[in-house]
Design a protein around this motif. Structure first.
Motif, PDB file in Angstrom:
ATOM      1  N   VAL A  92     -13.660  -6.608 -13.829  1.00  0.00           N
ATOM      2  CA  VAL A  92     -14.249  -5.270 -13.960  1.00  0.00           C
ATOM      3  C   VAL A  92     -13.211  -4.308 -14.526  1.00  0.00           C
ATOM      4  O   VAL A  92     -12.012  -4.553 -14.453  1.00  0.00           O
ATOM      5  CB  VAL A  92     -14.836  -4.744 -12.623  1.00  0.00           C
ATOM      6  N   HIS A  93     -13.703  -3.206 -15.064  1.00  0.00           N
ATOM      7  CA  HIS A  93     -12.862  -2.282 -15.837  1.00  0.00           C
ATOM      8  C   HIS A  93     -12.106  -1.332 -14.896  1.00  0.00           C
ATOM      9  O   HIS A  93     -12.505  -0.188 -14.687  1.00  0.00           O
ATOM     10  CB  HIS A  93     -13.752  -1.501 -16.803  1.00  0.00           C
ATOM     11  N   ASP A  94     -10.977  -1.828 -14.363  1.00  0.00           N
ATOM     12  CA  ASP A  94     -10.179  -1.027 -13.423  1.00  0.00           C
ATOM     13  C   ASP A  94      -9.078  -0.287 -14.173  1.00  0.00           C
ATOM     14  O   ASP A  94      -7.892  -0.456 -13.881  1.00  0.00           O
ATOM     15  CB  ASP A  94      -9.567  -1.934 -12.340  1.00  0.00           C
ATOM     16  N   CYS A  95      -9.447   0.571 -15.100  1.00  0.00           N
ATOM     17  CA  CYS A  95      -8.424   1.339 -15.835  1.00  0.00           C
ATOM     18  C   CYS A  95      -7.641   2.229 -14.881  1.00  0.00           C
ATOM     19  O   CYS A  95      -6.482   2.551 -15.138  1.00  0.00           O
ATOM     20  CB  CYS A  95      -9.058   2.146 -16.953  1.00  0.00           C
ATOM     21  N   PHE A  96      -8.274   2.615 -13.773  1.00  0.00           N
ATOM     22  CA  PHE A  96      -7.607   3.318 -12.672  1.00  0.00           C
ATOM     23  C   PHE A  96      -8.178   2.724 -11.392  1.00  0.00           C
ATOM     24  O   PHE A  96      -9.294   2.186 -11.400  1.00  0.00           O
ATOM     25  CB  PHE A  96      -7.862   4.835 -12.760  1.00  0.00           C
TER      26      PHE A  96
ATOM     27  N   SER B  58      -3.374  14.316  -9.628  1.00  0.00           N
ATOM     28  CA  SER B  58      -3.787  14.166  -8.226  1.00  0.00           C
ATOM     29  C   SER B  58      -5.267  13.796  -8.102  1.00  0.00           C
ATOM     30  O   SER B  58      -6.118  14.450  -8.721  1.00  0.00           O
ATOM     31  CB  SER B  58      -3.530  15.479  -7.479  1.00  0.00           C
ATOM     32  N   PRO B  59      -5.615  12.752  -7.363  1.00  0.00           N
ATOM     33  CA  PRO B  59      -4.782  11.956  -6.458  1.00  0.00           C
ATOM     34  C   PRO B  59      -4.186  10.706  -7.100  1.00  0.00           C
ATOM     35  O   PRO B  59      -3.606   9.886  -6.389  1.00  0.00           O
ATOM     36  CB  PRO B  59      -5.802  11.540  -5.393  1.00  0.00           C
ATOM     37  N   LEU B  60      -4.321  10.534  -8.426  1.00  0.00           N
ATOM     38  CA  LEU B  60      -3.879   9.279  -9.050  1.00  0.00           C
ATOM     39  C   LEU B  60      -2.376   9.298  -9.317  1.00  0.00           C
ATOM     40  O   LEU B  60      -1.851  10.262  -9.875  1.00  0.00           O
ATOM     41  CB  LEU B  60      -4.658   9.022 -10.343  1.00  0.00           C
ATOM     42  N   ARG B  61      -1.748   8.212  -8.930  1.00  0.00           N
ATOM     43  CA  ARG B  61      -0.311   8.051  -9.083  1.00  0.00           C
ATOM     44  C   ARG B  61      -0.029   6.979 -10.131  1.00  0.00           C
ATOM     45  O   ARG B  61      -0.950   6.289 -10.575  1.00  0.00           O
ATOM     46  CB  ARG B  61       0.307   7.693  -7.721  1.00  0.00           C
ATOM     47  N   LEU B  62       1.245   6.841 -10.479  1.00  0.00           N
ATOM     48  CA  LEU B  62       1.606   5.905 -11.545  1.00  0.00           C
ATOM     49  C   LEU B  62       0.997   4.522 -11.298  1.00  0.00           C
ATOM     50  O   LEU B  62       0.429   3.909 -12.203  1.00  0.00           O
ATOM     51  CB  LEU B  62       3.134   5.790 -11.650  1.00  0.00           C
ATOM     52  N   LEU B  63       1.078   4.053 -10.058  1.00  0.00           N
ATOM     53  CA  LEU B  63       0.605   2.691  -9.788  1.00  0.00           C
ATOM     54  C   LEU B  63      -0.916   2.593  -9.643  1.00  0.00           C
ATOM     55  O   LEU B  63      -1.459   1.499  -9.507  1.00  0.00           O
ATOM     56  CB  LEU B  63       1.323   2.105  -8.563  1.00  0.00           C
ATOM     57  N   ASP B  64      -1.628   3.728  -9.686  1.00  0.00           N
ATOM     58  CA  ASP B  64      -3.098   3.692  -9.774  1.00  0.00           C
ATOM     59  C   ASP B  64      -3.559   3.443 -11.207  1.00  0.00           C
ATOM     60  O   ASP B  64      -4.738   3.169 -11.437  1.00  0.00           O
ATOM     61  CB  ASP B  64      -3.705   5.039  -9.341  1.00  0.00           C
ATOM     62  N   CYS B  65      -2.660   3.617 -12.175  1.00  0.00           N
ATOM     63  CA  CYS B  65      -3.045   3.627 -13.588  1.00  0.00           C
ATOM     64  C   CYS B  65      -2.841   2.261 -14.231  1.00  0.00           C
ATOM     65  O   CYS B  65      -1.842   1.582 -13.956  1.00  0.00           O
ATOM     66  CB  CYS B  65      -2.176   4.613 -14.373  1.00  0.00           C
ATOM     67  N   SER B  66      -3.737   1.878 -15.138  1.00  0.00           N
ATOM     68  CA  SER B  66      -3.448   0.744 -16.012  1.00  0.00           C
ATOM     69  C   SER B  66      -2.312   1.175 -16.928  1.00  0.00           C
ATOM     70  O   SER B  66      -2.151   2.358 -17.219  1.00  0.00           O
ATOM     71  CB  SER B  66      -4.685   0.363 -16.813  1.00  0.00           C
ATOM     72  N   PRO B  67      -1.515   0.216 -17.374  1.00  0.00           N
ATOM     73  CA  PRO B  67      -0.370   0.585 -18.206  1.00  0.00           C
ATOM     74  C   PRO B  67      -0.728   0.716 -19.676  1.00  0.00           C
ATOM     75  O   PRO B  67      -1.861   0.467 -20.089  1.00  0.00           O
ATOM     76  CB  PRO B  67       0.581  -0.604 -18.000  1.00  0.00           C
TER      77      PRO B  67
ATOM     78  N   VAL C  95       0.851  -1.202   0.000  1.00  0.00           N
ATOM     79  CA  VAL C  95       0.000   0.000   0.000  1.00  0.00           C
ATOM     80  C   VAL C  95       0.884   1.249   0.000  1.00  0.00           C
ATOM     81  O   VAL C  95       0.628   2.216  -0.728  1.00  0.00           O
ATOM     82  CB  VAL C  95      -0.950  -0.029   1.223  1.00  0.00           C
ATOM     83  N   GLU C  96       1.957   1.219   0.772  1.00  0.00           N
ATOM     84  CA  GLU C  96       2.843   2.397   0.870  1.00  0.00           C
ATOM     85  C   GLU C  96       3.520   2.681  -0.472  1.00  0.00           C
ATOM     86  O   GLU C  96       3.641   3.836  -0.895  1.00  0.00           O
ATOM     87  CB  GLU C  96       3.932   2.172   1.945  1.00  0.00           C
ATOM     88  N   GLU C  97       3.954   1.613  -1.161  1.00  0.00           N
ATOM     89  CA  GLU C  97       4.620   1.818  -2.461  1.00  0.00           C
ATOM     90  C   GLU C  97       3.654   2.440  -3.474  1.00  0.00           C
ATOM     91  O   GLU C  97       4.035   3.321  -4.242  1.00  0.00           O
ATOM     92  CB  GLU C  97       5.162   0.488  -2.997  1.00  0.00           C
ATOM     93  N   VAL C  98       2.405   1.964  -3.467  1.00  0.00           N
ATOM     94  CA  VAL C  98       1.426   2.536  -4.409  1.00  0.00           C
ATOM     95  C   VAL C  98       1.160   3.996  -4.042  1.00  0.00           C
ATOM     96  O   VAL C  98       1.188   4.888  -4.892  1.00  0.00           O
ATOM     97  CB  VAL C  98       0.105   1.728  -4.402  1.00  0.00           C
ATOM     98  N   SER C  99       0.944   4.237  -2.749  1.00  0.00           N
ATOM     99  CA  SER C  99       0.578   5.586  -2.289  1.00  0.00           C
ATOM    100  C   SER C  99       1.694   6.602  -2.514  1.00  0.00           C
ATOM    101  O   SER C  99       1.438   7.812  -2.570  1.00  0.00           O
ATOM    102  CB  SER C  99       0.224   5.573  -0.796  1.00  0.00           C
ATOM    103  N   ASN C 100       2.946   6.100  -2.606  1.00  0.00           N
ATOM    104  CA  ASN C 100       4.085   7.009  -2.775  1.00  0.00           C
ATOM    105  C   ASN C 100       4.672   6.965  -4.178  1.00  0.00           C
ATOM    106  O   ASN C 100       5.732   7.547  -4.426  1.00  0.00           O
ATOM    107  CB  ASN C 100       5.177   6.663  -1.755  1.00  0.00           C
ATOM    108  N   SER C 101       4.014   6.266  -5.114  1.00  0.00           N
ATOM    109  CA  SER C 101       4.541   6.243  -6.486  1.00  0.00           C
ATOM    110  C   SER C 101       4.358   7.628  -7.118  1.00  0.00           C
ATOM    111  O   SER C 101       3.651   8.491  -6.573  1.00  0.00           O
ATOM    112  CB  SER C 101       3.861   5.133  -7.311  1.00  0.00           C
TER     113      SER C 101
END
Ligand code: COA
Length: 370
Positions: free
Chosen positions: A274-278, A197-206, A186-192
């Motif tokens: 489900v469609h978790d693009c973010f 804002s608030p979406l970070r690199l690891l919130d995004c589909s590639p 969780v910490e790595e995602v929250s600090n990517s």
């Protein structure tokens, strides 16, 4: 309805620089025919799902490109509905079978996105937003608005967004075709790195390349997966025109139709792609599909209700987040992947949810063991 998935194939998703668009198509056709164990001439028609090969690869007319892989040149057409192209192609194929026009059809979804730069990709993807009302915005920015709204209205937290990502990256270890096999905390995602804002690199589909294919048939078959119900919802293209940013109404409409047509309810669903693009998109989907009450999905997912041992397994493939999101292939991959799990006896009833844009188009299919 009496439509069976008699063949499924998902190729590896990722940065596939060694494969061209045509290579991916050839792989998908060969893979699904081998799985279905049918002769190529048994395919009556072809539906190709693709968002933007004209921009990514300077190649349009994909119906013809897929049809020419067959000696008998079956009728073929391309379906485009942004990231819901795959779900829409599945729907078009079902309509062709239900009308009795064809008995056996191929649905192939393909996208090759990594031949252009990330910024060009973002601009090409943004053509699925409203040119007049959202000019200059990217999809991470549009979903960031949905995330901010959800956080303000329902108290959804940064850590809860991250828990969606952690779960889906763990699930991807069960899927050899996934783009990422990497565990995150969780910490790595929250600090990517912050993207919007608030979406970070690891919130995004590639950004991904990939192909997926299914063969659907109305003929009797010993294969175990049937499509039990389908639904298709639409909403405004631009977020500014929506009545409520706390829900994707198109998803709610599509889900209602699919549940009505299948005579099933949310409690019957054991697994859902489900469609978790973010990360926020999975939370919205889990609520709008009716698995959890509005405002409660984030807590439920963070407490383990959307993984093995919980209420249902959401995104067993790793979802768009960890399996990858070659946009035109995604909706077909969801059906192919779930039918492979049903064939393997892992689940009896599963749901696929595919979204185009920031929720303007949504498709839901319910699959079951027959
Ligand atoms: N999830 C996990 N890891 C990711 C990732 C993602 N979404 N995107 C990139 N990475 C990793 C890469 O593998 C790379 O790792 P490495 O350094 O170990 O090789 C690193 O992060 C940097 O990758 P890079 O390719 O430079 O990222 P980027 O800045 O070009 O792109 C995003 C990152 C998030 C901007 C891009 O993936 C994106 O735009 N995603 C959204 C796509 C989208 O909008 N789809 C439509 C949805 S509606």
């Amino acid at each position: 309805m009496n439509i069976k998935v008699i063949g499924n194939y998902v190729g590896r998703f990722g940065e596939l620089w060694e494969q061209s668009l045509t290579d991916l198509i050839k792989e998908g056709v060969a893979g699904v025919l081998a799985d279905a164990q049918i002769k190529p001439e048994s395919v009556d028609a072809i539906f190709v799902a693709n968002k933007a090969s004209g921009s990514f690869n300077q190649q349009r007319h994909l119906g013809a490109l897929v049809s020419e892989q067959f000696g008998h040149f079956p009728p073929a057409m391309r379906i485009e509905g942004a990231c819901a192209s795959g779900g829409l192609a599945i729907l078009a194929a079902q309509q062709a079978l239900l009308s009795g026009t064809y008995k056996t059809v191929l649905v192939l979804g393909v996208e090759k996105m990594t031949d252009v730069s990330s910024s060009e990709t973002a601009a090409i993807l943004a053509t699925a937003a409203s040119r007049e009302k959202e000019y200059g915005s990217t999809f991470p920015a549009l979903y960031a608005m949905l995330a901010n709204y959800h956080m303000n209205r329902y108290g959804t937290t940064r850590e809860q967004l991250s828990s969606v990502v952690v779960k889906n990256h763990l699930h991807a270890f069960d899927n050899s075709k996934a783009q990422f096999h990497k565990k995150f905390t969780v910490e790595e995602v929250s600090n990517s790195v912050l993207v919007s804002s608030p979406l970070r690199l690891l919130d995004c589909s590639p950004i991904s390349d990939g192909v997926a294919a299914v063969i659907l048939s109305s003929k009797a078959s010993s294969r175990k997966t049937s499509i039990l119900g389908f639904g298709h919802g639409q909403d405004t293209l631009a977020l500014a025109d929506r009545q409520d940013l706390g829900s994707l109404i198109a998803t709610q409409k599509a889900a209602k139709q699919a549940f009505n047509r299948s005579s099933l309810s949310q409690k019957d669903i054991q697994a859902a792609e489900v469609h978790d693009c973010f990360s926020i998109a999975e939370i919205l989907a889990a609520e709008d599909l009716g698995f959890f009450a509005k405002g409660q999905a984030a807590t439920a997912i963070a407490s383990g209700q959307a993984t093995y041992g919980g209420q249902l397994v959401i995104n067993p493939s790793g979802g768009l987040k960890a399996c990858g999101h070659p946009v035109g292939a995604t909706g077909v991959k969801q059906i192919a992947f779930l039918s492979s799990l049903i064939e393997a006896g892992k689940f009896d009833v599963a749901l696929a949810h595919n979204v185009g844009g920031s929720g303007a188009t949504a498709v839901v299919n319910i699959l079951g063991k027959s």
